[in-house]
Design a protein around this motif. Structure first.
Motif, PDB file in Angstrom:
ATOM      1  N   GLY A   1      12.212 -43.648 -65.869  1.00  0.00           N
ATOM      2  CA  GLY A   1      12.134 -42.583 -64.873  1.00  0.00           C
ATOM      3  C   GLY A   1      13.288 -41.612 -64.962  1.00  0.00           C
TER       4      GLY A   1
ATOM      5  N   ILE B   1      15.073 -39.030 -67.060  1.00  0.00           N
ATOM      6  CA  ILE B   1      14.773 -38.246 -68.249  1.00  0.00           C
ATOM      7  C   ILE B   1      16.060 -37.594 -68.738  1.00  0.00           C
ATOM      8  CG2 ILE B   1      13.385 -36.333 -69.131  1.00  0.00           C
ATOM      9  CD1 ILE B   1      12.121 -37.562 -66.007  1.00  0.00           C
TER      10      ILE B   1
ATOM     11  N   PRO C   1      17.769 -31.944 -71.458  1.00  0.00           N
ATOM     12  CA  PRO C   1      17.922 -31.194 -72.710  1.00  0.00           C
ATOM     13  C   PRO C   1      19.167 -30.302 -72.682  1.00  0.00           C
ATOM     14  CG  PRO C   1      15.912 -30.516 -71.518  1.00  0.00           C
ATOM     15  CD  PRO C   1      16.659 -31.471 -70.637  1.00  0.00           C
TER      16      PRO C   1
ATOM     17  N   TRP D   1      20.643 -26.471 -52.393  1.00  0.00           N
ATOM     18  CA  TRP D   1      19.311 -26.260 -52.975  1.00  0.00           C
ATOM     19  C   TRP D   1      18.221 -26.531 -51.949  1.00  0.00           C
ATOM     20  CZ3 TRP D   1      16.010 -30.354 -55.464  1.00  0.00           C
ATOM     21  CH2 TRP D   1      14.936 -29.793 -56.182  1.00  0.00           C
ATOM     22  N   GLN D   2      17.272 -25.627 -51.858  1.00  0.00           N
ATOM     23  CA  GLN D   2      16.135 -25.756 -50.945  1.00  0.00           C
ATOM     24  C   GLN D   2      16.597 -26.096 -49.531  1.00  0.00           C
ATOM     25  OE1 GLN D   2      13.188 -28.380 -52.640  1.00  0.00           O
ATOM     26  NE2 GLN D   2      12.561 -26.816 -54.103  1.00  0.00           N
TER      27      GLN D   2
ATOM     28  N   ASN E   1      16.757 -18.687 -54.274  1.00  0.00           N
ATOM     29  CA  ASN E   1      15.388 -18.586 -54.787  1.00  0.00           C
ATOM     30  C   ASN E   1      15.011 -19.730 -55.730  1.00  0.00           C
ATOM     31  OD1 ASN E   1      16.851 -17.934 -57.044  1.00  0.00           O
ATOM     32  ND2 ASN E   1      16.439 -15.732 -56.908  1.00  0.00           N
ATOM     33  N   GLY E   2      15.918 -20.668 -55.918  1.00  0.00           N
ATOM     34  CA  GLY E   2      15.606 -21.840 -56.734  1.00  0.00           C
ATOM     35  C   GLY E   2      15.673 -21.601 -58.227  1.00  0.00           C
ATOM     36  N   HIS E   3      16.037 -20.398 -58.658  1.00  0.00           N
ATOM     37  CA  HIS E   3      16.052 -20.097 -60.098  1.00  0.00           C
ATOM     38  C   HIS E   3      17.116 -20.886 -60.854  1.00  0.00           C
ATOM     39  CE1 HIS E   3      12.987 -17.168 -60.725  1.00  0.00           C
ATOM     40  NE2 HIS E   3      13.388 -16.421 -59.705  1.00  0.00           N
TER      41      HIS E   3
ATOM     42  N   ALA F   1      18.394 -23.781 -60.059  1.00  0.00           N
ATOM     43  CA  ALA F   1      17.985 -25.191 -60.163  1.00  0.00           C
ATOM     44  C   ALA F   1      16.975 -25.374 -61.290  1.00  0.00           C
ATOM     45  CB  ALA F   1      17.404 -25.674 -58.836  1.00  0.00           C
ATOM     46  N   ILE F   2      16.044 -24.430 -61.434  1.00  0.00           N
ATOM     47  CA  ILE F   2      15.054 -24.522 -62.516  1.00  0.00           C
ATOM     48  C   ILE F   2      15.753 -24.379 -63.866  1.00  0.00           C
ATOM     49  CG2 ILE F   2      13.102 -23.326 -63.596  1.00  0.00           C
ATOM     50  CD1 ILE F   2      12.000 -22.814 -60.808  1.00  0.00           C
ATOM     51  N   ASP F   3      16.696 -23.418 -63.957  1.00  0.00           N
ATOM     52  CA  ASP F   3      17.429 -23.257 -65.211  1.00  0.00           C
ATOM     53  C   ASP F   3      18.200 -24.517 -65.581  1.00  0.00           C
ATOM     54  OD1 ASP F   3      16.529 -20.731 -65.694  1.00  0.00           O
ATOM     55  OD2 ASP F   3      18.254 -19.702 -64.835  1.00  0.00           O
TER      56      ASP F   3
ATOM     57  N   GLY G   1      17.214 -27.464 -64.819  1.00  0.00           N
ATOM     58  CA  GLY G   1      16.274 -28.574 -64.971  1.00  0.00           C
ATOM     59  C   GLY G   1      16.428 -29.615 -63.878  1.00  0.00           C
ATOM     60  N   VAL G   2      16.759 -29.157 -62.675  1.00  0.00           N
ATOM     61  CA  VAL G   2      16.932 -30.090 -61.555  1.00  0.00           C
ATOM     62  C   VAL G   2      15.573 -30.660 -61.152  1.00  0.00           C
ATOM     63  CG1 VAL G   2      17.535 -30.209 -59.104  1.00  0.00           C
ATOM     64  CG2 VAL G   2      19.018 -28.988 -60.687  1.00  0.00           C
ATOM     65  N   THR G   3      15.508 -31.985 -61.010  1.00  0.00           N
ATOM     66  CA  THR G   3      14.247 -32.618 -60.618  1.00  0.00           C
ATOM     67  C   THR G   3      14.305 -33.152 -59.199  1.00  0.00           C
ATOM     68  OG1 THR G   3      14.963 -34.735 -61.487  1.00  0.00           O
ATOM     69  CG2 THR G   3      13.763 -33.307 -62.980  1.00  0.00           C
ATOM     70  N   GLY G   4      15.467 -33.146 -58.592  1.00  0.00           N
ATOM     71  CA  GLY G   4      15.598 -33.660 -57.225  1.00  0.00           C
ATOM     72  C   GLY G   4      17.063 -33.619 -56.848  1.00  0.00           C
TER      73      GLY G   4
ATOM     74  N   ARG H   1      14.132 -26.527 -70.297  1.00  0.00           N
ATOM     75  CA  ARG H   1      14.863 -26.936 -69.094  1.00  0.00           C
ATOM     76  C   ARG H   1      14.637 -28.393 -68.723  1.00  0.00           C
ATOM     77  NH1 ARG H   1      14.344 -22.055 -69.637  1.00  0.00           N
ATOM     78  NH2 ARG H   1      15.727 -20.493 -68.717  1.00  0.00           N
ATOM     79  N   TYR H   2      13.390 -28.829 -68.841  1.00  0.00           N
ATOM     80  CA  TYR H   2      13.060 -30.166 -68.338  1.00  0.00           C
ATOM     81  C   TYR H   2      12.749 -31.167 -69.442  1.00  0.00           C
ATOM     82  CZ  TYR H   2      12.982 -28.148 -63.720  1.00  0.00           C
ATOM     83  OH  TYR H   2      13.346 -27.529 -62.572  1.00  0.00           O
TER      84      TYR H   2
END
Lengths: 174, 160
Positions: free
Chosen positions: A29, A31, A34, A100-101, A126-128, A130-132, A134-137, B99-100
């Motif tokens: 679980g 990951i 990258p 975040w959020q 805007n969460g950008h 976190a996406i950059d 690669g945040v998953t939680g 990213r992921y």
């Protein structure tokens, strides 16, 4: 005897494969990011405590820091908070928060009530970012070195063991 | 217990009620999480396909199209913006993988690292077919031998 050799061999092979699977299940679980070994994605975000002020990833270069993703809605962040406060006390590495959020009011209330372990908290409205990243939680923590390279990522709370075994050895010597 | 015969109008009312309930039940899955609409049908189709093949990394076994969590809606927003900006499906997949990691794709891409994953079913099928053919051949040879043995048992040696 020979006719048992093939099934026995197949069984042994299966046992080895499953054995490796069980051995590795501790990491299940999680990951691998990258991002490790790559520059931290550029950001330019407003400060939570001083909304007029913007801080960019470029400005943070020059020294190592821990980028900690959190939100006042996040239960595990609450558990992690004590550890963050003691990291701050250890004075080994600055903590930069990434809110975040979340909403401004509960986030500020959180820091006021529980103490603020961060040198600064940036708001990912805007969460950008976190996406950059690669945040998953939340919580997630990135160790960024002085040249701006991500050298480590922790998914979940930082525990005293994680701090000792995984983070401390990667920090520049004092 | 005596049963009262239902009046025709009551029967009709009940069957109408049942029909109405059935219609309502079929409407349940339609409470979509995602109500995003893109400017044109072509983009909308691609948007739908992409959001269904990207994993929600927070919940892991749902696609970002099916997940109500905040991260999934942020990722859907990202897909939407990239589509409108004219990015190709592969650009968007590459963006997410950078990213992921590969894990975000529900359908892993063919690469040297996961070639075995793609080739294994064919290899196993061939292996299974080989073993099956061998077993069937061996058995069909045994039939003659077995018949002879049974014939001997039943009829006794030498009798035909």
């Amino acid at each position: 005897m020979n006719r048992f050799l093939v099934p026995l061999g197949a069984f042994a092979l299966l046992a080895v494969v499953l054995g490796i699977g069980i051995h590795r299940s501790a990491d299940k679980g999680i990951i691998v990011s990258p991002l490790i070994g790559k520059p931290v994605p550029p950001f330019d975000l407003a400060s939570l405590t001083d909304p007029g002020r913007k801080v960019s990833s470029q400005q943070l270069k020059g020294r190592a820091y821990l980028l900690n993703v959190w939100g006042s809605w996040c239960v595990t962040c609450r558990e992690e908070h004590e550890m963050l406060l003691s990291i701050q006390k250890s004075n080994r590495v600055p903590l930069i928060g990434l809110n975040w959020q979340d909403q401004e009011a509960p986030a500020l209330e959180w820091l006021e009530k529980l103490g603020n372990p961060y040198e600064m908290v940036l708001v990912d409205a805007n969460g950008h970012t976190a996406i950059d990243l690669g945040v998953t939680g939340a919580p997630e923590t990135f160790l960024v070195d002085a040249s701006g390279i991500v050298t480590y990522k922790r998914v979940g709370a930082i525990t005293p063991e994680i701090w000792r075994q995984d983070i401390l050895p990667k920090l520049p010597a004092r | 217990m005596s049963r009262l015969p239902l009046q025709p109008f009551a029967r009709r009312a009940i069957s109408q009620l049942c029909a109405a309930l059935l219609v309502l039940l079929t409407a349940l899955p339609l409470r979509a999480i995602d109500i995003t609409e893109l400017p044109n049908p072509e983009l909308q189709t691609r948007y739908k396909a992409l959001t269904h093949e990207l994993r929600c990394m927070q919940c892991q076994n749902q696609s970002i199209a099916d997940s109500p969590v905040g991260l999934a809606s942020d990722l859907r927003g990202e897909v939407r913006e990239m589509l409108i900006a004219g990015k190709s499906d592969d650009d968007i997949r590459d963006f997410m993988v950078a990213r992921y990691g590969e894990f975000i794709l529900f359908r892993p891409r063919f690469s040297p690292r996961n070639a075995w994953l793609w080739l294994m079913p064919a290899v196993l099928l061939a292996l299974g077919a080989f073993v099956a053919v061998r077993i069937v051949r061996q058995r069909s040879k045994l039939v003659d031998v077995d018949d002879a043995a049974i014939d001997d048992d039943v009829r006794g040696p030498g009798k035909t």
